[in-house]
Design an enzyme around this catalytic site. Sequence first.
Site, PDB file in Angstrom:
ATOM      1  N   CYS A   1      32.452  -9.430 136.175  1.00  0.00           N
ATOM      2  CA  CYS A   1      32.610  -9.220 137.548  1.00  0.00           C
ATOM      3  C   CYS A   1      34.059  -9.372 138.130  1.00  0.00           C
ATOM      4  O   CYS A   1      34.899  -9.456 137.093  1.00  0.00           O
ATOM      5  CB  CYS A   1      31.907 -10.544 138.297  1.00  0.00           C
TER       6      CYS A   1
ATOM      7  N   ASP B   1      35.661 -11.772 139.417  1.00  0.00           N
ATOM      8  CA  ASP B   1      36.265 -13.048 139.215  1.00  0.00           C
ATOM      9  C   ASP B   1      35.674 -14.015 138.054  1.00  0.00           C
ATOM     10  O   ASP B   1      35.923 -15.189 137.713  1.00  0.00           O
ATOM     11  CB  ASP B   1      35.997 -13.907 140.571  1.00  0.00           C
TER      12      ASP B   1
ATOM     13  N   HIS C   1      65.648   6.902 124.400  1.00  0.00           N
ATOM     14  CA  HIS C   1      64.384   5.972 124.064  1.00  0.00           C
ATOM     15  C   HIS C   1      63.542   6.705 123.240  1.00  0.00           C
ATOM     16  O   HIS C   1      63.517   8.167 123.279  1.00  0.00           O
ATOM     17  CB  HIS C   1      63.846   5.878 125.333  1.00  0.00           C
TER      18      HIS C   1
ATOM     19  N   ARG D   1      67.107  -2.732 121.663  1.00  0.00           N
ATOM     20  CA  ARG D   1      66.277  -3.053 123.046  1.00  0.00           C
ATOM     21  C   ARG D   1      64.783  -3.650 122.529  1.00  0.00           C
ATOM     22  O   ARG D   1      64.182  -2.938 122.322  1.00  0.00           O
ATOM     23  CB  ARG D   1      66.052  -2.105 123.982  1.00  0.00           C
TER      24      ARG D   1
ATOM     25  N   ARG E   1      61.322  11.940 129.812  1.00  0.00           N
ATOM     26  CA  ARG E   1      60.932  11.240 130.761  1.00  0.00           C
ATOM     27  C   ARG E   1      61.994  11.221 131.610  1.00  0.00           C
ATOM     28  O   ARG E   1      62.214  11.907 132.646  1.00  0.00           O
ATOM     29  CB  ARG E   1      60.418   9.835 130.247  1.00  0.00           C
TER      30      ARG E   1
ATOM     31  N   TYR F   1      26.023  -7.873 137.422  1.00  0.00           N
ATOM     32  CA  TYR F   1      25.622  -6.451 138.482  1.00  0.00           C
ATOM     33  C   TYR F   1      24.809  -5.542 137.652  1.00  0.00           C
ATOM     34  O   TYR F   1      25.308  -5.198 136.483  1.00  0.00           O
ATOM     35  CB  TYR F   1      26.994  -6.280 138.789  1.00  0.00           C
TER      36      TYR F   1
ATOM     37  N   LYS G   1      61.169  -6.766 131.865  1.00  0.00           N
ATOM     38  CA  LYS G   1      60.292  -5.836 132.720  1.00  0.00           C
ATOM     39  C   LYS G   1      58.852  -6.169 133.054  1.00  0.00           C
ATOM     40  O   LYS G   1      58.299  -6.755 131.999  1.00  0.00           O
ATOM     41  CB  LYS G   1      60.747  -4.433 132.587  1.00  0.00           C
TER      42      LYS G   1
HETATM   43  C1  PLP Z   1      60.103  -0.970 127.595  1.00  0.00           C
HETATM   44  C2  PLP Z   1      61.451  -0.244 127.115  1.00  0.00           C
HETATM   45  C3  PLP Z   1      61.709  -0.694 125.676  1.00  0.00           C
HETATM   46  C4  PLP Z   1      61.104  -1.742 124.891  1.00  0.00           C
HETATM   47  O1  PLP Z   1      59.982  -1.173 124.172  1.00  0.00           O
HETATM   48  P1  PLP Z   1      59.203  -1.876 123.213  1.00  0.00           P
HETATM   49  O2  PLP Z   1      58.266  -1.202 122.580  1.00  0.00           O
HETATM   50  O3  PLP Z   1      58.289  -3.102 123.913  1.00  0.00           O
HETATM   51  O4  PLP Z   1      60.084  -2.809 122.384  1.00  0.00           O
HETATM   52  C5  PLP Z   1      63.256  -0.279 125.330  1.00  0.00           C
HETATM   53  N1  PLP Z   1      63.541   0.757 125.942  1.00  0.00           N
HETATM   54  C6  PLP Z   1      63.231   1.007 127.206  1.00  0.00           C
HETATM   55  C7  PLP Z   1      64.031   2.426 127.753  1.00  0.00           C
HETATM   56  C8  PLP Z   1      61.973   0.735 127.779  1.00  0.00           C
HETATM   57  O5  PLP Z   1      61.497   1.210 129.058  1.00  0.00           O
END
Ligand code: PLP
Length: 820
Positions: free
Chosen positions: A763, A765, A618, A675, A589, A715, A491
């Site tokens: 700045c 850029d 998660h 994951r 969430r 700046y 992602k």
């Molecule tokens: C982003 C995400 C992960 C990965 O998490 P990390 O801390 O980067 O390993 C795992 N599960 C879900 C649902 C996520 O959104």
Amino acid sequence: MQNYTLKDIALAVSGKLMGNPDVSVSHLIIDSRSAASPNDSIFFAIQGIHHDGHKFIADLYQKGIRSFVAVQKALPDFSKFADANFIFVENTLDALQSLAAFHRRRFSYPVVGITGSNGKTVVKEWATQLMHGEKKVVRSPRSYNSQVGVPLSVWLMSPENDVAIFEAGISKPSEMHRLEHILIPDIGIITNIGAAHQENFNTLRQKLQEKMILFEHSKVIIYQIDNSLINEEVHNIPLKGKQLFTWGTSKDASLTILKKEVAAHTMLTLSYAQETFTAEIPFTDDASVENAMHSISLLLVLGFTPELIEERVKKLIPVAMRLEQKEGINNCTIINDSYNSDISSLTIALNLLNNQKFSKRTLILSDIFQSGKSNQELYSEVARLVKEKQVDKIIGIGTAISANEAQFTGIEKRFFTSTDDFLHSYHKEDFANEAILLKGSRSFQFERISRQLERQIHQTVLEINLNALVNNLNYFRSLVKPTTKFVAMVKAFSYGSGFYEIASMLQYQRVDYLAVAFADEGVELREAGITMPIIVLNAEPGSFDLMISYNLEPEIYSKTALTRFRDAAVRAGVTCYPIHVKLDTGMHRLGFIEEDIDELIAFLKDDEQLKISSIFSHLAASDEAIHDDFTNQQISLFSRLSSRIIDKLGYHINRHILNSAGIERFPSAEFDMVRLGIGLYGVSAANQPKLEMVSTLRSTIVQTKDIPPHESVGYGRKGKVETPKRIATIPIGYADGLNRRLSNGVGKIMVKGKLAPIIGNICMDTCMIDITDIDAHEGDEVTIFGENPTIMDIASWIGTIPYEILTGISRRVKRIYIQE
Ligand SMILES: *Cc1c(COP(=O)(O)O)cnc(C)c1O
């Protein structure tokens, strides 16, 4: 070219042959991507911790390969491959090594074995450069120095050569013994000893002793006498029948450095066998001098004269250690491999070209020197390779390749006698939407072509090291059971590292799923040719139809989403469509909570359209020890709720809850799948040194200036100058992702090995840094993050997390992918 019958091979590897003994083969393959010349190739189904070559046999059979070395147990149904020949062995890696050992023993010309922690590849390449025209050298392609790389290198030995130079690398005890048995080098070189791959050795000394096993049967050992550890250990091995060739500042050395002067070059005055001569090395760093001295020593051992060495050392050229892949003009990709050119490195580079997503593949190739073959033979082999690797267009540069133009048939082609010739007739419009491999001998100066073809944008680049990515993946794989499946999180543009390139590497590494945040990211991957399963985490009902048509699997986190997705499945007429059900166990969430479970089960029980492929949750704080009780509660709630669903639905469903920090800190909660996110990109919750940084953000100084006291920089005049200062301007600003909170000394940028504070406000850029105490100039490279400072350092300077730093690098920063 080496040619063995299957009967010979079966004998050499002590295998059982089922098939035709008279079939002869000349190519060994271990990688399913390189099925170049199926008729005379044999595939070794190597079994590794994460790979099993047997899984590719069906694929390769499809591609026309008919000879295989395999383990019979791993292939119970081999009879379905009609007319294929199998040599069955106990262990395929052993077999590959035995065959190489057998092949090696047919040659009596000197074999040089190089080991040591650093410099092996450079010494090998430089020694080859120095011998150019005098000896026909066969050598390891790139740094093929592993248990698999060494046999493949040795396989290249042929009667036309008159010296062989191979690298031998080890990462754990007992490996060198196997490499020694294959190579039995006549001449050994130990370059140095350092901490690389130290994790499997108790002490540096133990690792050194292990490396020296390579010299068991060597007649000469070359090393630096000033390295006292090496000098001591060399004298601990049985030296009967061995000659030691040493170099160093000691007068006891075989080759003594009498004087060393460093200016633009390094000028050495050397003494060898009562003769004094000079070596002007066109580099000034210590490592290059060390590498050059090892190469010179080898030449002396092989009988070259100081006069020849003196004349050639001046012309040593840098060794490009890896293939560079860059964005080119008109949506092309440029793969630059223009430092050396020989058939084996051409094959490797063509494999990479063959893996590009582009439908058109172009090869720009110069004359190949020193192949040991007639031009006729050489270019017919090149033409065959070009055809097999599905190159669509060849541009040949040089008189020899041009003279052999007729050998290239059935392909778009153009030939030029020189690089100048090519550049004169070059038009930008001639190249579009193609992958272009540049492969040239050094003297053709293909870097001039590559400068034309590369897309010129600003000088800030994010370099992505794909080898580091694979290393990190394998580290996480080592923490869980071999059967545990992996979801790789790509992602947010793969945490800033890019899309297609990362996804295709993960697909090749046989990760089980990719996960993206939104449907359009999944669509982008599918369009680019990614075929593996993809989960969409924040699946929005508006995109459900699109997702089904692109075969993307949704995360379902609510009753509404479930109903809407089922409607979409009915519309599309699909059944058993895989979905991934998210449970909320404390993150609060997205996800179903305990009270929703009965309704969820009722909805999905006996449903024809949807099938739960996985259930997951998660963790909210897997990286923080103070919350470990909470994490354990999340895990047990997840275990209980998911069991309830699985019991009621009565079919197999994968379960997963661990993210990267979770895998490192709670591996026993791996369930069926994990994951992996930030860990893949090199960030560890446990400060694990085995992880490597994948991304390095670099830029270049575009201007320097001296600022007198009482002036200010940038700046809002925030960068007050009280004493005279020297500053440098860098073309990276907050619009590139350099967080503005790093202004005014909070952030530092690495220049010439020193950290230079950012002066004044960043700045949009550009930004300015204080280089008063650093000898830096316009055009010098700077590192914003990488090994030092790390993204963790930057995150801590401004009180955020590495995720934000990585994903904040804007897409306008050019990504460069490197792969060894
Ligand atoms: C982003 C995400 C992960 C990965 O998490 P990390 O801390 O980067 O390993 C795992 N599960 C879900 C649902 C996520 O959104």
